[in-house]
Design a protein around this motif. Sequence first.
Motif, PDB file in Angstrom:
ATOM      1  N   UNK A  40       0.823  -1.211   0.000  1.00 21.61           N
ATOM      2  CA  UNK A  40       0.000   0.000   0.000  1.00 21.61           C
ATOM      3  C   UNK A  40       0.859   1.264   0.000  1.00 21.61           C
ATOM      4  N   UNK A  41       2.026   1.187   0.626  1.00 19.72           N
ATOM      5  CA  UNK A  41       2.927   2.336   0.688  1.00 19.72           C
ATOM      6  C   UNK A  41       3.842   2.437  -0.531  1.00 19.72           C
ATOM      7  N   UNK A  42       3.803   1.437  -1.397  1.00 15.59           N
ATOM      8  CA  UNK A  42       4.673   1.434  -2.565  1.00 15.59           C
ATOM      9  C   UNK A  42       6.110   1.085  -2.234  1.00 15.59           C
ATOM     10  N   UNK A  43       6.287   0.277  -1.192  1.00 16.85           N
ATOM     11  CA  UNK A  43       7.615  -0.135  -0.746  1.00 16.85           C
ATOM     12  C   UNK A  43       7.896  -1.572  -1.164  1.00 16.85           C
ATOM     13  N   UNK A  44       9.158  -1.898  -1.283  1.00 22.41           N
ATOM     14  CA  UNK A  44       9.575  -3.293  -1.319  1.00 22.41           C
ATOM     15  C   UNK A  44       9.648  -3.793   0.110  1.00 22.41           C
ATOM     16  N   UNK A  45       9.761  -5.100   0.259  1.00 21.93           N
ATOM     17  CA  UNK A  45       9.875  -5.699   1.588  1.00 21.93           C
ATOM     18  C   UNK A  45      10.790  -6.912   1.509  1.00 21.93           C
ATOM     19  N   UNK A  46      11.668  -7.005   2.464  1.00 22.07           N
ATOM     20  CA  UNK A  46      12.450  -8.229   2.665  1.00 22.07           C
ATOM     21  C   UNK A  46      11.574  -9.097   3.558  1.00 22.07           C
ATOM     22  N   UNK A  56       0.069 -14.858  -1.429  1.00 21.69           N
ATOM     23  CA  UNK A  56      -0.035 -13.534  -2.040  1.00 21.69           C
ATOM     24  C   UNK A  56       1.162 -13.203  -2.927  1.00 21.69           C
ATOM     25  N   UNK A  57       2.337 -13.537  -2.474  1.00 20.93           N
ATOM     26  CA  UNK A  57       3.570 -13.144  -3.154  1.00 20.93           C
ATOM     27  C   UNK A  57       3.992 -14.201  -4.168  1.00 20.93           C
ATOM     28  N   UNK A  88      19.042  -1.137 -10.392  1.00 22.27           N
ATOM     29  CA  UNK A  88      17.712  -1.260  -9.774  1.00 22.27           C
ATOM     30  C   UNK A  88      16.792  -2.220 -10.531  1.00 22.27           C
ATOM     31  N   UNK A  89      17.371  -3.194 -11.199  1.00 23.75           N
ATOM     32  CA  UNK A  89      16.558  -4.180 -11.921  1.00 23.75           C
ATOM     33  C   UNK A  89      15.665  -4.958 -10.947  1.00 23.75           C
ATOM     34  N   UNK A  90      16.274  -5.522  -9.910  1.00 28.97           N
ATOM     35  CA  UNK A  90      15.496  -6.274  -8.913  1.00 28.97           C
ATOM     36  C   UNK A  90      14.557  -5.344  -8.154  1.00 28.97           C
ATOM     37  N   UNK A  91      15.052  -4.151  -7.826  1.00 25.20           N
ATOM     38  CA  UNK A  91      14.247  -3.177  -7.089  1.00 25.20           C
ATOM     39  C   UNK A  91      12.958  -2.865  -7.856  1.00 25.20           C
ATOM     40  N   UNK A  92      13.098  -2.556  -9.151  1.00 29.03           N
ATOM     41  CA  UNK A  92      11.934  -2.215  -9.964  1.00 29.03           C
ATOM     42  C   UNK A  92      11.030  -3.420 -10.198  1.00 29.03           C
ATOM     43  N   UNK A  93      11.617  -4.606 -10.337  1.00 24.07           N
ATOM     44  CA  UNK A  93      10.812  -5.825 -10.442  1.00 24.07           C
ATOM     45  C   UNK A  93       9.977  -5.995  -9.174  1.00 24.07           C
ATOM     46  N   UNK A  94      10.611  -5.806  -8.024  1.00 20.03           N
ATOM     47  CA  UNK A  94       9.899  -5.920  -6.753  1.00 20.03           C
ATOM     48  C   UNK A  94       8.777  -4.906  -6.637  1.00 20.03           C
ATOM     49  N   UNK A  95       9.040  -3.651  -7.026  1.00 17.64           N
ATOM     50  CA  UNK A  95       7.999  -2.619  -6.950  1.00 17.64           C
ATOM     51  C   UNK A  95       6.826  -2.943  -7.866  1.00 17.64           C
ATOM     52  N   UNK A  96       7.103  -3.503  -9.022  1.00 11.01           N
ATOM     53  CA  UNK A  96       6.038  -3.897  -9.942  1.00 11.01           C
ATOM     54  C   UNK A  96       5.166  -4.981  -9.304  1.00 11.01           C
ATOM     55  N   UNK A  97       5.792  -5.945  -8.683  1.00  9.64           N
ATOM     56  CA  UNK A  97       5.054  -7.015  -8.001  1.00  9.64           C
ATOM     57  C   UNK A  97       4.251  -6.449  -6.840  1.00  9.64           C
ATOM     58  N   UNK A  98       4.850  -5.545  -6.078  1.00  5.45           N
ATOM     59  CA  UNK A  98       4.149  -4.946  -4.936  1.00  5.45           C
ATOM     60  C   UNK A  98       2.951  -4.122  -5.402  1.00  5.45           C
ATOM     61  N   UNK A  99       3.068  -3.467  -6.545  1.00  6.78           N
ATOM     62  CA  UNK A  99       1.936  -2.708  -7.097  1.00  6.78           C
ATOM     63  C   UNK A  99       0.794  -3.661  -7.429  1.00  6.78           C
ATOM     64  N   UNK A 100       1.114  -4.792  -8.038  1.00  8.19           N
ATOM     65  CA  UNK A 100       0.094  -5.795  -8.351  1.00  8.19           C
ATOM     66  C   UNK A 100      -0.566  -6.331  -7.084  1.00  8.19           C
ATOM     67  N   UNK A 101       0.233  -6.574  -6.053  1.00  9.78           N
ATOM     68  CA  UNK A 101      -0.306  -7.065  -4.779  1.00  9.78           C
ATOM     69  C   UNK A 101      -1.252  -6.036  -4.179  1.00  9.78           C
ATOM     70  N   UNK A 102      -0.848  -4.773  -4.209  1.00 12.92           N
ATOM     71  CA  UNK A 102      -1.701  -3.718  -3.665  1.00 12.92           C
ATOM     72  C   UNK A 102      -3.047  -3.689  -4.392  1.00 12.92           C
ATOM     73  N   UNK A 103      -3.026  -3.835  -5.700  1.00 11.27           N
ATOM     74  CA  UNK A 103      -4.274  -3.850  -6.470  1.00 11.27           C
ATOM     75  C   UNK A 103      -5.129  -5.063  -6.114  1.00 11.27           C
ATOM     76  N   UNK A 104      -4.507  -6.244  -5.993  1.00  8.65           N
ATOM     77  CA  UNK A 104      -5.248  -7.468  -5.677  1.00  8.65           C
ATOM     78  C   UNK A 104      -5.822  -7.463  -4.259  1.00  8.65           C
ATOM     79  N   UNK A 105      -5.204  -6.699  -3.353  1.00 10.80           N
ATOM     80  CA  UNK A 105      -5.686  -6.637  -1.973  1.00 10.80           C
ATOM     81  C   UNK A 105      -6.633  -5.472  -1.728  1.00 10.80           C
TER      82      UNK A 105
END
Length: 112
Positions: A40-46, A56-57, A88-105
Amino acid sequence: DTNKGNIPPSVDFQCDISVRPRNSSESKFKSTAKLATAAALGHNIIVSWDEAVKDVLPPDYPFALADDSFDTIRTMFDTVAADYAGDRRKWNQGLSIMKDINERLSIEYIAG
């Protein structure tokens, strides 16, 4: 004291963390609240690969931990920092996934 040292006036590196001991009751029964908040915050997470997280992930999320050992966690911190400082390849990949998760939730998606 934040008035001493080299602390930047603003930080744009937003990465949350949620690590639980593998196969613990927390790992098996806790919710994905930290993951949902980061999304929801647009962050990545470890994040440790908890049972609820698996629902979810996607398995290709770049910052999911293989285990909860200190070495694995430390290596992941180094991976995140190096990727963020680099291409930032992995970083941007992670943010894209997190955006999808935010939409699905979202309420709209769930109620849809």
